[in-house]
Design a protein around this motif. Structure first.
Motif, PDB file in Angstrom:
ATOM      1  N   GLN A   1       0.829  -1.206   0.073  1.00 35.75           N
ATOM      2  CA  GLN A   1      -0.017   0.050  -0.032  1.00 35.75           C
ATOM      3  C   GLN A   1       0.907   1.231  -0.167  1.00 35.75           C
ATOM      4  O   GLN A   1       0.414   2.308  -0.296  1.00 35.75           O
ATOM      5  CB  GLN A   1      -1.024   0.028   1.232  1.00 35.75           C
ATOM      6  CG  GLN A   1      -2.061  -1.005   1.213  1.00 35.75           C
ATOM      7  CD  GLN A   1      -1.726  -2.092   1.965  1.00 35.75           C
ATOM      8  OE1 GLN A   1      -0.566  -2.481   2.538  1.00 35.75           O
ATOM      9  NE2 GLN A   1      -2.694  -3.415   1.891  1.00 35.75           N
ATOM     10  N   GLU A   2       2.218   0.963   0.558  1.00 40.62           N
ATOM     11  CA  GLU A   2       2.896   2.324   0.917  1.00 40.62           C
ATOM     12  C   GLU A   2       3.328   2.733  -0.723  1.00 40.62           C
ATOM     13  O   GLU A   2       3.725   4.080  -0.863  1.00 40.62           O
ATOM     14  CB  GLU A   2       4.096   2.141   1.579  1.00 40.62           C
ATOM     15  CG  GLU A   2       5.117   1.047   0.959  1.00 40.62           C
ATOM     16  CD  GLU A   2       4.715  -0.426   1.285  1.00 40.62           C
ATOM     17  OE1 GLU A   2       5.697  -1.253   1.206  1.00 40.62           O
ATOM     18  OE2 GLU A   2       3.667  -0.451   1.725  1.00 40.62           O
TER      19      GLU A   2
ATOM     20  N   ALA B   1      12.062  -4.637  -1.945  1.00 31.25           N
ATOM     21  CA  ALA B   1      11.361  -5.353  -0.919  1.00 31.25           C
ATOM     22  C   ALA B   1      10.649  -4.155  -0.166  1.00 31.25           C
ATOM     23  O   ALA B   1      10.858  -3.030  -0.201  1.00 31.25           O
ATOM     24  CB  ALA B   1      12.359  -5.929   0.082  1.00 31.25           C
ATOM     25  N   ARG B   2       9.330  -4.589   0.429  1.00 33.61           N
ATOM     26  CA  ARG B   2       8.748  -3.504   1.206  1.00 33.61           C
ATOM     27  C   ARG B   2       9.499  -2.929   2.519  1.00 33.61           C
ATOM     28  O   ARG B   2      10.043  -3.878   3.034  1.00 33.61           O
ATOM     29  CB  ARG B   2       7.329  -4.415   1.766  1.00 33.61           C
ATOM     30  CG  ARG B   2       6.112  -4.687   0.845  1.00 33.61           C
ATOM     31  CD  ARG B   2       5.067  -5.069   1.346  1.00 33.61           C
ATOM     32  NE  ARG B   2       4.237  -3.961   2.095  1.00 33.61           N
ATOM     33  CZ  ARG B   2       3.137  -4.064   2.753  1.00 33.61           C
ATOM     34  NH1 ARG B   2       2.573  -5.269   2.976  1.00 33.61           N
ATOM     35  NH2 ARG B   2       2.587  -3.167   3.593  1.00 33.61           N
ATOM     36  N   LYS B   3       9.195  -1.729   2.540  1.00 37.07           N
ATOM     37  CA  LYS B   3      10.027  -1.248   4.042  1.00 37.07           C
ATOM     38  C   LYS B   3       9.823  -2.174   4.960  1.00 37.07           C
ATOM     39  O   LYS B   3      10.291  -2.230   5.762  1.00 37.07           O
ATOM     40  CB  LYS B   3       9.762   0.120   4.018  1.00 37.07           C
ATOM     41  CG  LYS B   3      10.194   1.164   2.948  1.00 37.07           C
ATOM     42  CD  LYS B   3       9.882   2.373   3.101  1.00 37.07           C
ATOM     43  CE  LYS B   3      10.406   3.249   2.259  1.00 37.07           C
ATOM     44  NZ  LYS B   3      10.225   4.786   2.217  1.00 37.07           N
ATOM     45  N   GLU B   4       8.234  -2.409   5.274  1.00 36.69           N
ATOM     46  CA  GLU B   4       7.941  -3.090   6.646  1.00 36.69           C
ATOM     47  C   GLU B   4       8.720  -4.419   6.607  1.00 36.69           C
ATOM     48  O   GLU B   4       9.245  -4.693   7.683  1.00 36.69           O
ATOM     49  CB  GLU B   4       6.438  -3.362   6.549  1.00 36.69           C
ATOM     50  CG  GLU B   4       6.112  -4.110   7.681  1.00 36.69           C
ATOM     51  CD  GLU B   4       4.370  -4.281   7.633  1.00 36.69           C
ATOM     52  OE1 GLU B   4       4.055  -5.124   6.497  1.00 36.69           O
ATOM     53  OE2 GLU B   4       3.722  -3.508   8.413  1.00 36.69           O
ATOM     54  N   GLU B   5       9.005  -5.127   5.466  1.00 37.21           N
ATOM     55  CA  GLU B   5       9.428  -6.456   5.557  1.00 37.21           C
ATOM     56  C   GLU B   5      11.256  -6.009   5.786  1.00 37.21           C
ATOM     57  O   GLU B   5      11.753  -7.151   6.589  1.00 37.21           O
ATOM     58  CB  GLU B   5       9.521  -7.017   4.169  1.00 37.21           C
ATOM     59  CG  GLU B   5       7.982  -7.596   3.747  1.00 37.21           C
ATOM     60  CD  GLU B   5       7.220  -8.006   5.045  1.00 37.21           C
ATOM     61  OE1 GLU B   5       7.642  -9.022   5.517  1.00 37.21           O
ATOM     62  OE2 GLU B   5       6.083  -7.486   5.260  1.00 37.21           O
ATOM     63  N   THR B   6      11.694  -5.229   5.458  1.00 46.04           N
ATOM     64  CA  THR B   6      13.225  -5.054   5.618  1.00 46.04           C
ATOM     65  C   THR B   6      13.205  -4.624   7.092  1.00 46.04           C
ATOM     66  O   THR B   6      14.047  -5.142   7.778  1.00 46.04           O
ATOM     67  CB  THR B   6      13.668  -3.885   4.625  1.00 46.04           C
ATOM     68  OG1 THR B   6      13.392  -4.380   3.509  1.00 46.04           O
ATOM     69  CG2 THR B   6      15.113  -3.525   4.986  1.00 46.04           C
ATOM     70  N   LYS B   7      12.270  -3.792   7.628  1.00 44.43           N
ATOM     71  CA  LYS B   7      12.169  -3.368   9.014  1.00 44.43           C
ATOM     72  C   LYS B   7      12.152  -4.618   9.961  1.00 44.43           C
ATOM     73  O   LYS B   7      13.202  -4.986  11.172  1.00 44.43           O
ATOM     74  CB  LYS B   7      11.229  -2.338   9.542  1.00 44.43           C
ATOM     75  CG  LYS B   7      10.927  -2.117  10.835  1.00 44.43           C
ATOM     76  CD  LYS B   7       9.632  -1.476  10.865  1.00 44.43           C
ATOM     77  CE  LYS B   7       9.248  -1.022  12.386  1.00 44.43           C
ATOM     78  NZ  LYS B   7       8.667  -2.432  12.754  1.00 44.43           N
ATOM     79  N   HIS B   8      11.310  -5.478   9.544  1.00 44.34           N
ATOM     80  CA  HIS B   8      11.323  -6.837  10.674  1.00 44.34           C
ATOM     81  C   HIS B   8      12.389  -7.817  10.232  1.00 44.34           C
ATOM     82  O   HIS B   8      12.911  -8.206  11.197  1.00 44.34           O
ATOM     83  CB  HIS B   8       9.775  -7.462   9.743  1.00 44.34           C
ATOM     84  CG  HIS B   8       8.715  -6.841  10.471  1.00 44.34           C
ATOM     85  ND1 HIS B   8       7.393  -7.118   9.604  1.00 44.34           N
ATOM     86  CD2 HIS B   8       8.132  -6.119  11.357  1.00 44.34           C
ATOM     87  CE1 HIS B   8       6.537  -6.525  10.325  1.00 44.34           C
ATOM     88  NE2 HIS B   8       6.891  -5.832  11.385  1.00 44.34           N
ATOM     89  N   ALA B   9      13.012  -7.717   9.184  1.00 45.99           N
ATOM     90  CA  ALA B   9      14.120  -8.586   8.973  1.00 45.99           C
ATOM     91  C   ALA B   9      15.303  -8.019   9.810  1.00 45.99           C
ATOM     92  O   ALA B   9      16.035  -8.872  10.641  1.00 45.99           O
ATOM     93  CB  ALA B   9      14.471  -8.560   7.503  1.00 45.99           C
TER      94      ALA B   9
END
Length: 772
Positions: free
Chosen positions: A391-392, A616-624
Motif C-alpha cells: 500500500q505504501e 522489498a517492502r519497507k516493513e519487511e526490511t524493517k522486520h528482517a
C-alpha cells in the motif's frame, strides 16, 4: 480421492499398486510420472508410472518402501484412498524406430523400463532386455520383460540368478558380438546409468537415461532437480526426466542425491513458542497514540496508529503472524484521519478500484461488518491484501495526508475490516445469482485466478478453478510464510470465492491433465490463464549446483505448503547455522526470516544494490533487521564455494557501486575493483525471482508469447491470440504484486463476460453485488 484397486508385493520392500486415476490413465505416456501425497501430512514425492489401463481408468505404480512417505504408501490397502495424485508429468519417452534396441533396468528401474520396452516393442525390429538386481529375490517383473523382449538377459551381484556380475558386462558382450544396438535405454541406480553411458560413449551408441532419482517436487516450481546436461543446467522434471546419458554430469548428480539424506523425524527443529502479547514499550506507544487521537479535533492532527506486533525476540521462535491487528479503538481512531476527499486519489492507486473512503467511513462509524462488505464489492481477497499488498507505493502513496506526514493506514484498516467480519458476522449470506450454465476454466488458484473466479461467479457463470497443487492459493500458499500470511487466512478467502459459486479442482495440471484445447472440447466456454510465474531463476553463478544451494521457491514451498517446520509433517527441510540469501526483494526477506526461525544463527542477505533500490517492502526490511538478519547492501556473490564432498562452504563476494539507471529505472551496479572477499556459509538460498512456467504455452498451439516467455495479452482485457482464451497476472507481466495480479483477473472477468454475451447472443444485466 484416488482408490487403491489392488496391491501386491514384488520383492522385499517393493510394492505394486493399481490406483483409480481416470484423467491420468487416459493421458499417460511411457516415461512420465506422477506426484503422490499419501496422507494429509505426507511429503509430495514423484513416482514414475509403471503402467496404465485407460479402459479401466487406472494407473500402476511400483515403488520401494524406504522413506517415511513410501512406507506410509505401502501400508495402505485396496479400498483405501490416496488424497493427492497429480499428473502425468514430465516429457514422455522419445521413441525411435530402431533395428535393434536394448532396454536395461536395474532394481526398481526394471518397473520403470517395462512400459518403455512395451512401447519400443512396437517401433523396433529387435528388442533386447537386460535386467539386474543384487540377488534373485530382488528381481521384479521378470515374466513381463520376458514376454516383451526377443532376448532377455539377467544379472545378479551374487550370481543367484542369471550371470554373476554387472549388467554392463552383458551389454559389452552384445556390442562386441556384432549385434551392436542402435540405442540403449537405461533406468536404475545412478551408478548403473553412469556406467552404461560410459560404456556406450566410445561406440557412439545413442543412450537415454532417466533422472527420476533426483526429482523433488516434479512440477518445475522448485528447481531442486537441476543437473548439468551438456554443460547447461536443466530441470529433470521439466526438461526430462530422460536425457542423453553422454551429456549428463553423473558426478554432480550423485552428490545431489545426498541433499536430503536425513529422515524428516530427525530434523533438528527449534522448540517453538506460541505468540503472546506484544512488548510493554509498544503497548505504551499504542496507548499514547490513542490518547492523542481522542484529544485531536482535526483529522490531520491525529497520529497514525501503530500496528501491534510480536517483539522480535519472541517471534523468531515461532511461525505465528507478526502483526497482531488493530483493535477496534485503534481502527476507529485511524479511520478518523481520512479526509474523505471528494476526488480520492487513493482509489486511483488501487489496481482493483476499491472505494477506499467509503469502507474507511464505515469503520469510523463503527459499522465494521458493512465495511467488509463494501470492500468485497471490489476486492474478493481483502484479508490477504490487507496483509501483503504494498500500500505504501499504491493507495497510501497518493493519500493527501502523506504529503506532509503519515498517510492513512489503508492496508491496516482493510485487514481489520476483513478480520472483524470473519470473527463477528452472523448475517445470513445472500444466495448466489442464478447460474447461466456457462462454465469458464480458471487455470491457477493464485490471486489472479481467485479474483477472476469470484467476479465471474457473481455474474452468474460457473468458474471452475484448476489448481496444479494439492492446496489452493498459488503463491499465497506456497510462497508467503505463515508469519506474514497465515494459511488459514488464505483458505478463508478461498472459501469465500467458492461460496459465490466457483468450483475448485486440485491436482489438475493444465497442459498435462488436460490441454486448453481439451478443456474447450469438454464444454468450457472460455479459459482464463492465471498460472503465475513459478519457475525459479538461476543466473549461472559458479557453484549453483552444489549441495546446500536451494532456490527460494523450493525452500519456501517446503516450509509453507508442506509445513516442514512442523514436526507432525513428513517433508524434510535443510537446516544450517550460517545461511546466505541472494537477492533483495520480498522473497529474499521471506527466505531469510524463515531461515532465522529454523535455527539459522547467522543469516545474511546479499544484495548488489543499495537499500533504496531494493524492491522489498519497507516493513519487511524493517522486520528482517529487527530479527537479527544481516543485510549486505551493495554486495554481489560471484561464486559459491564448495568443499571436497560437494557441499557449500562459502561465498566469494565483491563490493558494488552504483552507476546510471538501467531499464528498470534503478541505478546499475558495478563491481568495486580489488574488493573481493570470502564469506563462510553452510547454505545458500537463491532468490533472484521467477519466470513463467512454459507448460501452458508449450501445449497450446497458436498462443503467442513474448521473448520473456510470458503470454501476450491485451492490457485491460487479458485477451490473447486465441479466441476465448484470456490471461492475466504474473504469467503475463512477470513477477509482480498480489494486487496487480488481482486487478488483471478482475479486468479479464469483465472481458470474458462481454465475450460470452456476444458469442452466445445472450443479454444479461450485471447482477448486483452480494450483500453481507
Amino acid at each position: 480421492m484416488n482408490e487403491i484397486l489392488s496391491k501386491s508385493k514384488l520383492a522385499p520392500d517393493t510394492y505394486k499398486v493399481t490406483i483409480r486415476a481416470p484423467k491420468i490413465a487416459q493421458k499417460r505416456r511411457p516415461g512420465q510420472f506422477v506426484i503422490v501425497r499419501a496422507t494429509e501430512r505426507g511429503e509430495r514425492i514423484p513416482l514414475t508410472i509403471a503402467g496404465a489401463d485407460p479402459a479401466h481408468l487406472s494407473i500402476t505404480l511400483v515403488f520401494q518402501a524406504l522413506g517415511q512417505s513410501t512406507k506410509t504408501l505401502a501400508a495402505l490397502a485396496p479400498g483405501d484412498n490416496i488424497p493427492d495424485i497429480a499428473g502425468p508429468l514430465g516429457r514422455p519417452t522419445e521413441l525411435g524406430r530402431y533395428e535393434h534396441v536394448v532396454c536395461m533396468g536395474g532394481g526398481l528401474g526394471i518397473a520403470l523400463i517395462n512400459p518403455i520396452a512395451e512401447a519400443l516393442k512396437v517401433t523396433s525390429e529387435k528388442l533386447t532386455g537386460i535386467i539386474s538386481a543384487r540377488s534373485e529375490n530382488l528381481l521384479i517383473l521378470e515374466d513381463e520383460m520376458t514376454g516383451l523382449c526377443d532376448t532377455l538377459h539377467v544379472a545378479t551381484d551374487d550370481g543367484s540368478k542369471g550371470v554373476k556380475g554387472f549388467p554392463t558386462d552383458i551389454l559389452q558382450d552384445i556390442i562386441e558380438s556384432g549385434a551392436r544396438p542402435d540405442a540403449v535405454y537405461a533406468v536404475g541406480p545412478v551408478p548403473l546409468m553412469a556406467a552404461v553411458s560410459e560404456l556406450t560413449r566410445p561406440y557412439g551408441i545413442k543412450t537415454i537415461v532417466s533422472l527420476n532419482p533426483i526429482m523433488v517436487d516434479g512440477t518445475g516450481m522448485c528447481g531442486g532437480c537441476r543437473v548439468s546436461v551438456g554443460g547447461e543446467t536443466k530441470f529433470a522434471c521439466v526438461n526430462g526426466p530422460e536425457f542423453d546419458g553422454h551429456l549428463v554430469d553423473f558426478a554432480e548428480l550423485t552428490r545431489r542425491l545426498k541433499q536430503y539424506n536425513s529422515k524428516p523425524e530427525q530434523r533438528d527443529l527449534p522448540q517453538y513458542k506460541p505468540a503472546h502479547t506484544c512488548d510493554i514499550a509498544h503497548t505504551t506507544l499504542q496507548k499514547a497514540k490513542l490518547e492523542a487521537a481522542e484529544s485531536s479535533e482535526r483529522p490531520a492532527d491525529i497520529p497514525r496508529q501503530p500496528m501491534p506486533e510480536q517483539n522480535a525476540e519472541d517471534r523468531i521462535r515461532n511461525f505465528d503472524e507478526v502483526p497482531r491487528g488493530l483493535s477496534p479503538e485503534q481502527a476507529r481512531a485511524e479511520a478518523r484521519r481520512c479526509l474523505q476527499c471528494k476526488n480520492p486519489m487513493c482509489v486511483d492507486g488501487c489496481p482493483v478500484g476499491v472505494d477506499i473512503p467509503r469502507f474507511i467511513k464505515l469503520i469510523e462509524e463503527g459499522r465494521y461488518v458493512e465495511s467488509a462488505g463494501a470492500l468485497k464489492e471490489d476486492n474478493a481477497l481483502p484479508a490477504v491484501c490487507g496483509r501483503v499488498c504494498p500500500q505504501e507505493v499504491q493507495c497510501e502513496d497518493l493519500c493527501v495526508l502523506g504529503r506532509k506526514g503519515d498517510p492513512v493506514a489503508i492496508g491496516h484498516l482493510e485487514r481489520f475490516a476483513a478480520d472483524y467480519e470473519y470473527e463477528h458476522d452472523t448475517t445470513p449470506k445472500t444466495e448466489c445469482p442464478q447460474q447461466k450454465g456457462d462454465r469458464v476454466a480458471i487455470v491457477g488458484s493464485g490471486p489472479a485466478g481467485l479474483t477472476a473466479a469470484g467476479e465471474l461467479a457473481r455474474m452468474g457463470y460457473e468458474p471452475v478453478i484448476l489448481e496444479a497443487l494439492h492446496e489452493p492459493g498459488g503463491v499465497l500458499t506456497y510462497g508467503i510464510p505463515q508469519f506474514r500470511l497465515p494459511k488459514e487466512i488464505v483458505q478463508r478467502e478461498v472459501d469465500y470465492v467458492l461460496s459465490l459459486g466457483a468450483v475448485l479442482k486440485t491436482n489438475f495440471i493444465v497442459g498435462k491433465t488436460a490441454t486448453i484445447e481439451e478443456l474447450f472440447a469438454e464444454g468450457y466456454m472460455a479459459v482464463f490463464v492465471g498460472s503465475g510465474a513459478g519457475l525459479p531463476i538461476f543466473v549461472g553463478t559458479p557453484g549453483e549446483n552444489l549441495n546446500g544451494v536451494l532456490s527460494a521457491n523450493e525452500y519456501l514451498t517446503r516450509v509453507n505448503l508442506m509445513r516442514a517446520y512442523d514436526r507432525r509433517h513428513e517433508t524434510p527441510v535443510m537446516i544450517r547455522p550460517r545461511v546466505a540469501v541472494l537477492g533483495g526483494g520480498n522473497v529474499a526477506m521471506d527466505a531469510a526470516r524463515t531461515a532465522r526461525r529454523l535455527g539459522g544463527q547467522e543469516v545474511t542477505i546479499v544484495y548488489r544494490r543499495s537499500e533504496k533500490e531494493s524492491p522489498a517492502r519497507k516493513e519487511e526490511t524493517k522486520h528482517a533487521k529487527e530479527e537479527g538478519i544481516n543485510i549486505r547492501w551493495l554486495c554481489n556473490a560471484v561464486e559459491i564455494l564448495g568443499d571436497k564432498q560437494g557441499w557449500v562452504r562459502g561465498l566469494r563476494c565483491v563490493d558494488m557501486q552504483l552507476g546510471e539507471p538501467d531499464e528498470s529505472g534503478r541505478r546499475r551496479p558495478y563491481p568495486v575493483e580489488d574488493s573481493e572477499f570470502e564469506m563462510p556459509v553452510d547454505m545458500v538460498i537463491v532468490a533472484f525471482g521467477n519466470r513463467p512456467h512454459p507448460l501452458v504455452p508449450q501445449t497450446t498451439p497458436g498462443l503467442k508469447t513474448t521473448d520473456r516467455g510470458t503470454i501476450s495479452a491485451e492490457a485491460g482485457t487479458g485477451e490473447t491470440s486465441l479466441e476465448g482464451v484470456f490471461a492475466g497476472g504474473d504469467i503475463v507481466t512477470g513477477a509482480a504484486t498480489v494486487i496487480q495480479a488481482m486487478g488483471a483477473g478482475k479486468d479479464a472477468a469483465f472481458a470474458i463476460d462481454d465475450y460470452l454475451k456476444e458469442k452466445t447472443n445472450k443479454t444479461f444485466s450485471k447482477p448486483g453485488v452480494k450483500t453481507f
